[in-house]
Design a protein around this motif. Structure first.
Motif, PDB file in Angstrom:
ATOM      1  N   LYS A 129      57.104  23.735  13.146  1.00 11.02           N
ATOM      2  CA  LYS A 129      56.903  23.099  11.841  1.00 11.02           C
ATOM      3  C   LYS A 129      56.562  21.627  12.030  1.00 11.02           C
ATOM      4  O   LYS A 129      56.989  20.988  12.977  1.00 11.02           O
ATOM      5  N   LYS A 130      55.838  21.085  11.073  1.00  6.51           N
ATOM      6  CA  LYS A 130      55.499  19.664  11.092  1.00  6.51           C
ATOM      7  C   LYS A 130      56.756  18.830  10.808  1.00  6.51           C
ATOM      8  O   LYS A 130      57.692  19.287  10.159  1.00  6.51           O
ATOM      9  N   LEU A 131      56.727  17.595  11.291  1.00  6.19           N
ATOM     10  CA  LEU A 131      57.864  16.696  11.126  1.00  6.19           C
ATOM     11  C   LEU A 131      58.195  16.457   9.655  1.00  6.19           C
ATOM     12  O   LEU A 131      59.371  16.433   9.278  1.00  6.19           O
ATOM     13  N   VAL A 132      57.201  16.296   8.809  1.00  8.46           N
ATOM     14  CA  VAL A 132      57.437  16.060   7.383  1.00  8.46           C
ATOM     15  C   VAL A 132      58.237  17.219   6.792  1.00  8.46           C
ATOM     16  O   VAL A 132      59.175  17.007   6.004  1.00  8.46           O
ATOM     17  N   PHE A 133      57.910  18.437   7.172  1.00  5.74           N
ATOM     18  CA  PHE A 133      58.629  19.617   6.693  1.00  5.74           C
ATOM     19  C   PHE A 133      60.080  19.579   7.183  1.00  5.74           C
ATOM     20  O   PHE A 133      61.014  19.807   6.421  1.00  5.74           O
ATOM     21  N   ALA A 134      60.262  19.288   8.471  1.00  2.00           N
ATOM     22  CA  ALA A 134      61.602  19.262   9.063  1.00  2.00           C
ATOM     23  C   ALA A 134      62.485  18.218   8.378  1.00  2.00           C
ATOM     24  O   ALA A 134      63.653  18.496   8.063  1.00  2.00           O
ATOM     25  N   VAL A 135      61.948  17.039   8.134  1.00  2.00           N
ATOM     26  CA  VAL A 135      62.710  15.983   7.460  1.00  2.00           C
ATOM     27  C   VAL A 135      63.111  16.439   6.066  1.00  2.00           C
ATOM     28  O   VAL A 135      64.264  16.283   5.647  1.00  2.00           O
ATOM     29  N   ASN A 136      62.171  17.025   5.348  1.00  2.00           N
ATOM     30  CA  ASN A 136      62.455  17.475   3.990  1.00  2.00           C
ATOM     31  C   ASN A 136      63.545  18.538   3.968  1.00  2.00           C
ATOM     32  O   ASN A 136      64.375  18.569   3.058  1.00  2.00           O
ATOM     33  N   GLU A 137      63.566  19.403   4.969  1.00  2.00           N
ATOM     34  CA  GLU A 137      64.605  20.429   5.062  1.00  2.00           C
ATOM     35  C   GLU A 137      65.962  19.837   5.427  1.00  2.00           C
ATOM     36  O   GLU A 137      66.990  20.287   4.950  1.00  2.00           O
ATOM     37  N   CYS A 138      65.969  18.856   6.314  1.00  2.00           N
ATOM     38  CA  CYS A 138      67.225  18.266   6.796  1.00  2.00           C
ATOM     39  C   CYS A 138      67.794  17.213   5.865  1.00  2.00           C
ATOM     40  O   CYS A 138      69.011  17.106   5.723  1.00  2.00           O
ATOM     41  N   ASN A 139      66.929  16.420   5.262  1.00  2.00           N
ATOM     42  CA  ASN A 139      67.378  15.367   4.357  1.00  2.00           C
ATOM     43  C   ASN A 139      66.238  14.984   3.425  1.00  2.00           C
ATOM     44  O   ASN A 139      65.465  14.073   3.725  1.00  2.00           O
ATOM     45  N   PRO A 140      66.108  15.670   2.290  1.00  2.00           N
ATOM     46  CA  PRO A 140      64.998  15.390   1.374  1.00  2.00           C
ATOM     47  C   PRO A 140      64.996  13.972   0.809  1.00  2.00           C
ATOM     48  O   PRO A 140      63.980  13.514   0.312  1.00  2.00           O
ATOM     49  N   ASP A 141      66.113  13.261   0.925  1.00  2.00           N
ATOM     50  CA  ASP A 141      66.179  11.886   0.434  1.00  2.00           C
ATOM     51  C   ASP A 141      65.665  10.865   1.444  1.00  2.00           C
ATOM     52  O   ASP A 141      65.469   9.700   1.100  1.00  2.00           O
ATOM     53  N   PHE A 142      65.444  11.300   2.699  1.00  2.00           N
ATOM     54  CA  PHE A 142      64.976  10.383   3.739  1.00  2.00           C
ATOM     55  C   PHE A 142      63.486  10.115   3.548  1.00  2.00           C
ATOM     56  O   PHE A 142      62.675  11.033   3.521  1.00  2.00           O
TER      57      PHE A 142
END
Length: 175
Positions: A129-142
């Motif tokens: 998965k792309k990094l943007v997707f991973a960040v959104n899954e782990c912390n959508p507020d980041f």
């Protein structure tokens, strides 16, 4: 607890044999920037497709140091450290021997793929998965500036530290 450092690069393209670095950033375990530099390519004079993605122009790197001048500093920063990149194979192909004295190298993208659990269509591995997707899954507020080495280093840290809370992922990828 193991402390990590997080690295990201931006490049003129995807092929480490023909493309070159444009920027490198390193974030420590606590989110502090310990290195952030543009890089002047030795051979490439233009990189239109990459510039559309990362926003780094030839003019921006005109007075930046060349990678060969940064190698000693980078080697020292990586020495004895546990280094994480979102796509370690890609970043390592450009950073080369500067990583040789790191204690360990870790791929956050592979760890996230296993954590997320979607099987690749070939059925052989987990889907990356792309990094943007991973960040959104782990912390959508980041929030971060994607496709910048500094922003992506910070985002990788965010995802990695979240993943290390899961014992099975931490044991396999963080060891």
């Amino acid at each position: 607890m193991k402390e990590y450092i997080f690295v990201d690069t931006e490049t003129t393209g995807l092929n480490a044999e023909t493309d070159e670095l444009l920027s490198i950033s390193i974030i420590d375990h606590y989110g502090r920037c310990i290195f952030n530099s543009l890089v002047k390519p030795e051979n490439k004079k233009s990189w239109d497709e990459a510039e559309r993605i990362n926003g780094i122009s030839a003019e921006m790197v005109m007075k930046a140091p060349k990678f060969r001048h940064l190698k000693p500093v980078l080697s020292k920063l990586f020495q004895g450290k546990h280094v994480v990149a979102y796509n370690m194979a890609f970043d390592a192909s450009f950073l080369g021997k500067t990583l040789r004295n790191a204690s360990s190298l870790h791929c956050c993208m592979r760890a996230f793929a296993e954590y997320f659990g979607e099987i690749d269509p070939n059925g052989q591995d987990f889907k990356l998965k792309k990094l943007v997707f991973a960040v959104n899954e782990c912390n959508p507020d980041f929030k971060f500036n994607s496709h910048t080495s500094l922003g992506d280093s910070l985002a990788t840290r965010e995802v990695w530290l979240r993943l290390m809370r899961y014992k099975s992922i931490a044991k396999k990828y963080g060891a």
